[in-house]
Design an enzyme around this catalytic site. Structure first.
Site, short mmCIF file in Angstrom:
data_model
loop_
_atom_site.label_atom_id
_atom_site.label_comp_id
_atom_site.label_asym_id
_atom_site.label_seq_id
_atom_site.Cartn_x
_atom_site.Cartn_y
_atom_site.Cartn_z
N LEU A 77 72.18 32.74 69.73
CA LEU A 77 72.02 31.54 68.91
C LEU A 77 72.78 30.35 69.48
O LEU A 77 72.43 29.21 69.23
CB LEU A 77 72.55 31.80 67.50
CG LEU A 77 71.70 32.71 66.60
CD1 LEU A 77 72.37 32.83 65.25
CD2 LEU A 77 70.29 32.17 66.46
N ASP A 319 65.01 38.55 73.68
CA ASP A 319 66.15 38.31 74.57
C ASP A 319 66.36 36.80 74.77
O ASP A 319 66.69 36.33 75.86
CB ASP A 319 65.93 39.00 75.92
CG ASP A 319 67.23 39.53 76.52
OD1 ASP A 319 68.30 39.28 75.92
OD2 ASP A 319 67.17 40.17 77.57
N GLY A 338 69.01 34.18 82.03
CA GLY A 338 68.33 34.24 80.74
C GLY A 338 67.31 33.14 80.55
O GLY A 338 67.38 32.09 81.18
#
Lengths: 439, 322
Positions: A77, A319, A338
Site C-alpha cells: 500500500l 503482487d 516490482g
C-alpha cells in the site's frame, strides 16, 4: 443532510440476467443474485426469471459474468510512509477498478506494521476510503529484521489475517522454526518470500545467458526452491500452516506439489508476471521488468501457468508494488523491484482462460475463493449470508492495457499497450457499487 | 578550415551512439577498425587535425579512471575538439542528483559527444536515451567496453594480419569484466575462436551461449592459442570473495612462463590494464617486449577513440556543411 442519507443502508439490489460464476458451489449458469443489507440473500438461475419485488434496485447484467470479487492476498500500500507512490485511498480506487474487493497489505510500510497501532491505522484509513476491503499482514519479526518475533498473538487478535516479513525472506532457520511453532498454537499462517538471501545477494535478474550478456549479477533459480525445501522440513516438524508467496520456478512448484501429497498444510500463490512474461522482457535494461523474485526462463513461465491450471498453485495475487519514476529511471541494478498489478490482475489472469488453459470456475477459485479460504475470510463465494462482494465483467471485450488510465498513483507496469480480453464493468463491496465502468 | 574526410573508406557505421559491440555487424566493425588504423600515422607524426574544431566532447566519468579518460581526452584534442572532463563521485549521486539529472544538466550545455563511464551495467544506455549528442560507452559495469575491444582488435590485426581464425584465450575475472564481454562479441563476430579461462567462481552463467569455449585449467585452455588476453582481477566489484587468496589465484591462473608454454611459441600477450602484477600476470611476462603487446594496446587506444569520435560526429558535420 447528504451525509445522513449516505448512512442509510443501501437499497436491496437484484442483479438480473447474469452469467453466475461461483467457484464454491460450482455454479456456472445464467440467473440472478439478490443483495440485502450488504449480504447475499439469494442466488440462482430462477432469480429474476419471474419478475422481482419493487423494493429492489435492479442491475441488468446483460448476460455478462458475475463472480465473487477478487481477493488479492499480496499488495503493497505504501501508506504510511511513501504516500507519493500510493495511498490507501488510491490503492482502493485501483483495486475497485480491477474488480478486487478484498486485498491484504504487506507490513513493509514506514513504520513497519509490527504492532497493534500500525494495524489500527490501516484499518481506520481503509474505513475512510470506503472502497475495497483492506486487511493487513502482521510482521513475523520486529522491524522485519528477521531476528525477534513480533507479537504474533496480539497482532492476530487485533486483526492481522496472517504473517509475513514481506519482501524479506525469513532467512534464519531458528527464527523460522520458532515463528512456525509459535504460530501453530494459534493456527496462524506464516507467509514466506521464498529466496535464499545469501545466494541472491546483489542479483538483479534471473541468472543465465541474458544476465551474462547484460553484465548483471544473476539470481539462480535454486535460491527459490532451497528456501522452500528448508521451510518444508520445519513445517513437518511443527505442523504449522505455511504459505509460499509469488512462486516463479518449476522446481519450487515440484517441491510444493510433493509437500501437498505428503499432507503438509502448505499453500502458495503466484502473480500474473510469472505466467505471462519471462526474463527476455528485461531486454535492454527495462526496469519495469525488474521483479523480486525475478522473471524467469520460458520453461518456468510455462510451469507456473500449468500449476495455476492444475491447482498446485492455489491463488493468483497481484503482487502490487507501486514505484515512482525515481525508483525506476535508474540503472537496472539500482532500480526498485516490482510492478503495479491491481488493475491488471483480472485481465491478465483471464488470459489463461482465453488460452484454454483453465476454466472460469477454477480461475475464480484461484482469484477469490482459495485466497479467502486460506485467510479464513467469509467472502470469495456466493453463499447465502456471505458478504456481497462482487465483480461484474465482460468476459470477451477486447482492449489494451493503458497505464495512463490506472487509478494507482504509480504507473510502473511492463504491460502498457498489451492486448487483453476482459473488462470489469462493476465492482460491488458489501452491496455498494464502488466502481462502475464508463459505458 | 574545411576539414578533408579523414578516410576514403565508405562509412558503414551508422548508429547514433557507440554503446556496445553486441549487435554490430562484421562490416561495421571492420570499417571502424580500418578507420582506426588510418589514425595511427597522424598520431605518430604528431599531426593535429581540425576535424572537430568547435565541437565539444565531455568525458563524464562516474568511476575513477586515468587511462581511459586520458586516452579519450588526447584523441579528442588531436581532432581539435574542446574537451571537458567531469569526474563524478558515485557518492554525490547518492546525495540525490540522479544519473538522469546529471545527463539533463550536461545536455543543456549541448555537447556533441558524451563519453561516459559508469559502475552500473546499462547506465550508459539509459543516459543515451535522454541526451541529444552522441554517446560513447567508456565502460558500464560488467556490461561492455567497446573501445577497448576495438583497440584490442586493431592490435591483433596489425600483429597477425587478420582476426579470422585466430585462437584467442581470455583469462581471469570474466564474471566482472566488460572488456571480456566486448571482446567476445567482437572476436566471435569477426571469425576468431574464443576461449575463456577462469575458476568457476569467476565464470558467468551460460557463458558458452556467447559462442565461446570455457576452461578452468590454464594450461588446457591456453593450448595452441595465438593470443592470450589477461583480465584484471576486479576485487572492487566483488560481493564477497570469489577466490581464496591472490597467492592461490596467481598459482593457478596467473600468467607466467610455465603456463604460457602451452600456448603457441609466438603467442601474443595482452592486458587491458591496469595490471595487478603478481596477481593475474607475472611481471617478467608483462614486460617481455617480444611477447607483450600491452604498450601497443595503449597506443592503439588513442587511434580507436579518434576514429569513434570521427564516425559519430559525421552526421553533425555533414549537416553543418549543408
Amino acid at each position: 443532510m447528504a451525509g445522513r442519507v449516505a448512512k442509510l443502508p443501501p437499497r436491496p439490489t437484484a442483479f438480473r440476467n447474469a452469467r453466475l460464476i461461483d467457484p464454491a458451489s460450482g455454479l456456472d449458469a445464467v440467473g440472478g443474485l439478490l443483495v440485502v443489507d450488504g449480504l447475499i440473500a439469494d442466488v440462482g438461475p430462477a432469480i429474476g426469471r419471474d419478475g422481482l419485488a419493487e423494493s429492489f434496485e435492479i442491475v441488468e447484467c446483460g448476460g455478462h459474468c458475475l463472480a465473487p470479487g477478487l481477493v488479492d492476498m499480496r499488495v503493497q500500500l505504501r501508506e504510511p510512509g511513501e504516500e507519493h507512490k500510493e495511498t490507501i485511498a488510491s490503492a482502493s480506487l485501483a483495486a475497485a477498478a480491477g474488480g478486487v474487493t478484498s486485498m491484504v497489505a504487506l507490513p513493509n510500510t514506514t513504520p513497519v506494521v509490527d504492532d497493534m497501532a500500525g494495524l489500527e491505522f490501516i484499518a481506520r484509513r481503509a474505513r475512510e476510503a470506503k472502497g475495497t476491503k483492506i486487511y493487513s499482514y502482521g510482521a513475523v519479526t520486529r522491524g522485519l529484521a528477521g531476528k525477534d518475533l513480533a507479537e504474533l498473538g496480539l497482532l492476530a487478535e487485533s486483526g492481522a489475517v496472517a504473517f509475513t516479513d514481506g519482501l524479506a525472506a525469513i532467512a534464519d532457520a531458528r527464527v523460522m522454526r520458532r515463528a512456525l511453532s509459535y504460530g501453530s498454537t494459534y493456527g496462524l499462517l506464516i507467509v514466506q518470500h521464498p529466496e535464499e538471501p545469501q545466494l541472491a545477494d546483489g542479483g538483479a535478474m534471473n541468472s543465465g545467458e541474458l544476465a551474462t550478456r547484460l553484465g548483471l549479477a544473476g539470481i539462480p533459480r535454486a535460491a527459490e526452491v532451497m528456501m522452500i525445501e528448508r521451510d518444508l522440513h520445519l513445517v513437518a516438524m511443527t505442523g504449522a500452516r505455511y504459505h509460499v508467496a509469488h512462486i516463479s520456478t518449476a522446481a519450487a512448484i515440484d517441491a510444493i506439489r510433493a509437500a501437498k501429497e505428503r499432507g503438509l498444510k502448505v499453500t502458495c500463490d503466484t502473480a500474473p508476471p510469472y505466467f505471462t512474461l519471462n526474463e527476455t522482457e528485461v531486454g535492454d535494461y527495462r526496469t519495469f521488468a525488474k521483479l523480486s523474485p525475478p522473471l524467469r526462463a520460458e520453461a518456468d513461465r510455462a510451469a507456473v501457468a500449468a500449476a495455476v491450471a492444475d491447482g498446485t498453485i492455489d491463488c493468483i495475487a497481484s503482487d502490487h508494488a507501486p514505484h515512482d519514476q525515481e525508483s525506476k529511471r535508474v540503472p537496472f541494478a539500482l532500480a526498485a523491484p516490482g510492478i503495479v498489478g491491481l488493475e491488471t490482475l483480472l485481465p491478465l489472469s483471464l488470459g489463461l482462460f482465453h488460452n484454454g488453459q483453465i476454466g472460469l470456475l477454477e480461475l475464480f477459485k484461484r482469484l477469490a475463493r482459495s485466497p479467502a479460504d486460506i485467510l479464513a475470510l467469509p467472502q470469495g463465494r456466493f453463499g447465502r449470508g456471505a458478504p456481497a462482494d462482487l465483480v461484474l465483467f465482460d468476459l470477451e471485450r477486447a482492449g489494451r492495457i493503458e497505464v495512463d488510465r490506472f487509478r494507482s498513483k504509480s504507473k510502473n507496469s511492463p504491460y502498457d499497450g498489451r492486448p487483453v480480453q476482459g473488462r470489469v464493468l462493476r465492482t460491488v463491496v458489501d452491496g455498494r457499487t464502488v466502481f462502475e465502468a464508463e459505458p | 578550415m574545411s576539414p578533408t574526410p579523414s578516410s576514403p573508406a565508405p562509412l558503414l557505421y551508422r548508429h547514433r551512439h557507440l554503446l556496445g559491440i553486441e549487435g554490430l555487424t562484421r562490416p561495421e566493425i571492420g570499417s571502424l577498425l580500418d578507420l582506426s588504423e588510418s589514425y595511427i600515422e597522424p598520431i605518430r607524426s604528431k599531426t593535429k587535425s581540425a576535424l572537430l574544431v568547435g565541437r565539444t566532447v565531455i568525458n563524464l566519468f562516474f568511476e575513477n579512471s586515468t587511462r581511459t579518460r586520458t586516452s579519450f581526452e588526447l584523441a579528442a584534442k588531436r581532432l581539435g575538439a574542446d574537451v571537458i572532463n567531469m569526474q563524478v563521485q558515485a557518492s554525490s549521486i547518492k546525495k540525490g542528483e540522479t544519473l538522469l539529472d546529471t545527463a539533463m544538466t550536461l545536455n543543456a550545455m549541448h555537447p556533441d559527444v558524451l563519453v561516459v563511464r559508469h559502475p552500473d551495467s546499462g547506465a550508459v544506455n539509459l543516459l543515451s536515451q535522454k541526451v541529444d549528442g552522441a554517446v560513447i560507452n567508456a565502460g558500464d559495469g560488467s556490461h561492455e567496453h567497446p573501445t577497448q575491444a576495438l583497440l584490442d582488435a586493431v592490435t591483433i590485426r596489425r600483429r597477425r594480419g587478420r582476426l579470422e581464425g585466430q585462437l584467442v584465450a581470455i583469462c581471469g575475472d570474466v564474471l566482472h569484466s566488460r572488456v571480456a564481454r566486448s571482446n567476445i562479441h567482437l572476436l566471435t563476430t569477426m571469425g576468431a575462436r574464443v576461449r575463456v579461462i577462469a575458476p568457476p567462481t569467476l565464470l558467468p552463467a551460460a557463458i558458452e551461449r556467447l559462442g565461446v569455449e570455457a576452461f578452468t585449467d590454464m594450461r588446457k585452455g591456453l593450448k595452441d592459442c595465438d593470443i592470450v588476453m589477461m583480465l584484471r582481477l576486479q576485487s572492487e566489484r566483488m560481493h564477497g570473495s570469489h577466490v581464496p587468496s591472490t597467492r592461490e589465484y596467481f598459482h593457478f591462473f596467473g600468467l607466467d612462463y610455465g603456463k604460457l608454454d602451452a600456448a603457441k611459441p609466438d603467442a601474443l600477450i595482452m592486458h587491458p590494464g591496469p595490471m595487478n602484477r603478481g596477481v593475474e600476470i607475472d611481471s617478467e611476462v608483462a614486460d617481455d617486449i617480444d611477447r607483450s603487446a600491452i604498450r601497443e594496446q595503449v597506443e592503439m587506444g588513442v587511434a580507436v577513440r579518434m576514429a569513434c569520435l570521427d564516425v559519430l560526429t559525421r552526421p553533425l558535420r555533414s549537416n553543418a556543411e549543408a
